[in-house]
Design an enzyme around this catalytic site. Structure first.
Site, short mmCIF file in Angstrom:
data_model
loop_
_atom_site.label_atom_id
_atom_site.label_comp_id
_atom_site.label_asym_id
_atom_site.label_seq_id
_atom_site.Cartn_x
_atom_site.Cartn_y
_atom_site.Cartn_z
N SER A 189 37.28 28.93 42.14
CA SER A 189 38.61 29.16 41.60
C SER A 189 39.67 28.29 42.27
O SER A 189 40.68 27.95 41.64
CB SER A 189 39.00 30.63 41.74
OG SER A 189 38.97 31.04 43.10
N ASP B 101 48.06 38.53 43.19
CA ASP B 101 46.89 39.38 43.44
C ASP B 101 46.54 39.47 44.92
O ASP B 101 45.60 40.16 45.30
CB ASP B 101 45.68 38.90 42.63
CG ASP B 101 45.12 37.55 43.09
OD1 ASP B 101 45.63 36.99 44.08
OD2 ASP B 101 44.16 37.07 42.46
N HIS C 38 44.14 35.01 45.72
CA HIS C 38 44.18 33.58 45.41
C HIS C 38 45.49 32.97 45.92
O HIS C 38 46.51 33.66 45.99
CB HIS C 38 44.06 33.35 43.90
CG HIS C 38 42.73 33.77 43.35
ND1 HIS C 38 42.51 35.03 42.81
CD2 HIS C 38 41.55 33.11 43.27
CE1 HIS C 38 41.26 35.11 42.40
NE2 HIS C 38 40.65 33.98 42.67
#
Length: 264
Positions: free
Chosen positions: A68, A233, A236
């Site tokens: 990611s 969140d 990340h």
């Protein structure tokens, strides 16, 4: 005295067992909570190819591989991803005073090092990239992949790219102990696991002919001190967090590309 020592020893053993069981239960509960949290999702637009800088010369082809982090989960603009910020720095910023950078990403959220072979094959299709930046390792750590196994897959990917004439820079597993989405003491555990993976990655990348940047060592303190380096969140990176990574990676990437970046 012997009887007293025996009783103390028995009490200590019972306490140790109870603490171990209780600690294991706490870690298990925190692991369940961490898995069920809502995390940022990949934005479809982040996978698009783009050119950054004035197209007045043949572009430097920069490709991002990995998980990611390589895709930019946590932000919604290419310019805010680590790849976008690297490309802007390499091309001379918004003014585009340097060589243009053709940026692409074949990263996939959730990838582990064992997934890199497919990504390498994808990035070698068509025009060969000049520089590949690999960001991977976090998912290897949290899924308990053996560091040596994860590093072996990473080393194989680096060798394949180098044999194809591509310069490679690897950003190691970041400081997972800086995440705020995971509560202590599980946070400390995943931080430890991440450091083990990073150490194995450094050895594998050097042996395979790539350049490596230890992101945990270079940027972990910043992420631990500044919560704004994380996205909503709390796992990340945010645009600020990706900027911190971009500046840490920049010297190695610029050297690999043979360019001198014009810093803002």
């Amino acid at each position: 005295m012997t009887s007293m020592a025996r009783r103390i020893g028995k009490a200590a053993a019972i306490t140790l067992v109870a603490g171990t069981v209780g600690g294991a239960a706490l870690l298990a509960a925190e692991a369940v909570l961490a898995r069920t949290r809502r995390y940022a999702k990949p934005e479809l637009g982040l996978a698009l190819r783009t050119t950054i800088g004035a197209e007045t010369a043949p572009p430097l082809r920069l490709v991002m591989l990995g998980d990611s982090a390589a895709l930019g989960v946590g932000v919604d603009r290419v310019a805010d991803t680590v790849g976008g910020q690297l490309a802007a720095l390499l091309s001379g910023g918004q003014a585009g005073q340097g060589r243009p950078v053709a940026l692409s990403s074949v990263g996939v959220a959730g990838s582990r090092s064992s997934d890199l072979a497919t990504q390498v094959a994808r990035c070698l299709l068509g025009d060969r990239p000049d520089v590949a930046v690999i960001l991977v390792g976090g998912n290897d750590a949290i899924t308990l992949r053996r560091p040596a196994d994860a590093a072996a897959y990473l080393g194989a990917a680096v060798r394949r790219l180098r044999e194809a004439g591509v310069e490679v820079v690897v950003g190691t597993c970041p400081d997972l102990g800086a995440t705020r989405a995971i509560a202590p003491p599980l946070r400390q555990v995943v931080g430890f696991l991440g450091r083990r993976v990073a150490r194995a990655q450094v050895r594998a990348v050097h042996a395979s002919g790539g350049a490596v940047v230890d992101l945990a060592a270079e940027t972990g303190a910043v992420f631990r001190a500044d919560p704004n380096t994380l996205s909503a969140d709390r796992y990340h990176p945010s645009a600020d967090g990706y900027r911190v990574w971009a500046y840490a990676l920049l010297p190695a990437v610029a050297h690999a590309a043979g360019v001198t970046p014009r810093l803002p």
